[in-house]
Design an enzyme around this catalytic site. Structure first.
Site, PDB file in Angstrom:
ATOM      1  N   GLU A  19      -4.508  -3.732  13.055  1.00  0.00           N
ATOM      2  CA  GLU A  19      -4.122  -2.643  12.169  1.00  0.00           C
ATOM      3  C   GLU A  19      -3.983  -1.351  12.958  1.00  0.00           C
ATOM      4  O   GLU A  19      -4.789  -1.046  13.832  1.00  0.00           O
ATOM      5  CB  GLU A  19      -5.140  -2.460  11.036  1.00  0.00           C
ATOM      6  N   HIS A  73      -1.656   3.261   7.293  1.00  0.00           N
ATOM      7  CA  HIS A  73      -2.137   2.181   8.147  1.00  0.00           C
ATOM      8  C   HIS A  73      -1.302   0.938   7.895  1.00  0.00           C
ATOM      9  O   HIS A  73      -0.513   0.886   6.953  1.00  0.00           O
ATOM     10  CB  HIS A  73      -3.642   1.917   7.958  1.00  0.00           C
ATOM     11  N   HIS A  75      -0.861  -3.389   7.679  1.00  0.00           N
ATOM     12  CA  HIS A  75      -1.429  -4.712   7.423  1.00  0.00           C
ATOM     13  C   HIS A  75      -0.499  -5.696   8.130  1.00  0.00           C
ATOM     14  O   HIS A  75       0.457  -6.181   7.532  1.00  0.00           O
ATOM     15  CB  HIS A  75      -1.481  -5.018   5.925  1.00  0.00           C
ATOM     16  N   ASP A  86      -9.917  -0.581   1.784  1.00  0.00           N
ATOM     17  CA  ASP A  86      -8.997   0.557   1.742  1.00  0.00           C
ATOM     18  C   ASP A  86      -9.300   1.450   0.542  1.00  0.00           C
ATOM     19  O   ASP A  86      -9.291   2.683   0.654  1.00  0.00           O
ATOM     20  CB  ASP A  86      -7.543   0.091   1.650  1.00  0.00           C
TER      21      ASP A  86
END
Length: 124
Positions: A19, A73, A75, A86
């Site tokens: 990530e 961010h 995935h 999250d």
């Protein structure tokens, strides 16, 4: 957000085996730049953004007359939706969170006890 920034997020999700995270800089709801932070965990399923990078992003934003308007961010192997972890972070950092994956780029906010998708408007 410009189409180039969306493409950058999508590539970041596709080309990393862990990530990646950072913040979006802009004014109001308009994103003009992405600031990548190191992921101290280097994990494919979670991140811990380097706090020194986040401070540097805030300093840069201030120097440029911008604001930190969103977190982002990736995935790399999942869907572009917030995980339970999250959501915990979203409650601590109450701003839009952009999640990018090979399956798309989507943005989310916490509203009361719900996580709600918000549209990403693409500037032309």
């Amino acid at each position: 957000m410009g189409p180039g920034l969306l493409a950058t997020l999508a590539l970041l999700a596709e080309r990393s085996d862990y990530e990646r995270a950072g913040v979006a800089l802009g004014t109001g709801e308009r994103v003009v730049a992405l600031f990548l932070a190191g992921n101290l965990l280097r994990s494919p399923t979670e991140f811990l953004a380097d706090p020194l990078d986040i401070v540097a992003a805030h300093d840069l934003a201030e120097n440029l007359g911008l604001e930190v308007v969103a977190m982002f961010h990736t995935h790399p192997a999942g869907d572009p939706v917030p995980s339970l972890r999250d959501v915990e972070g979203m409650r601590l950092w109450p701003m839009p969170w952009i999640v990018a994956s090979p399956r798309g780029v989507r943005a989310w906010v916490v509203s009361g006890s719900n996580v709600v998708e918000v549209p990403i408007e693409v500037a032309r």
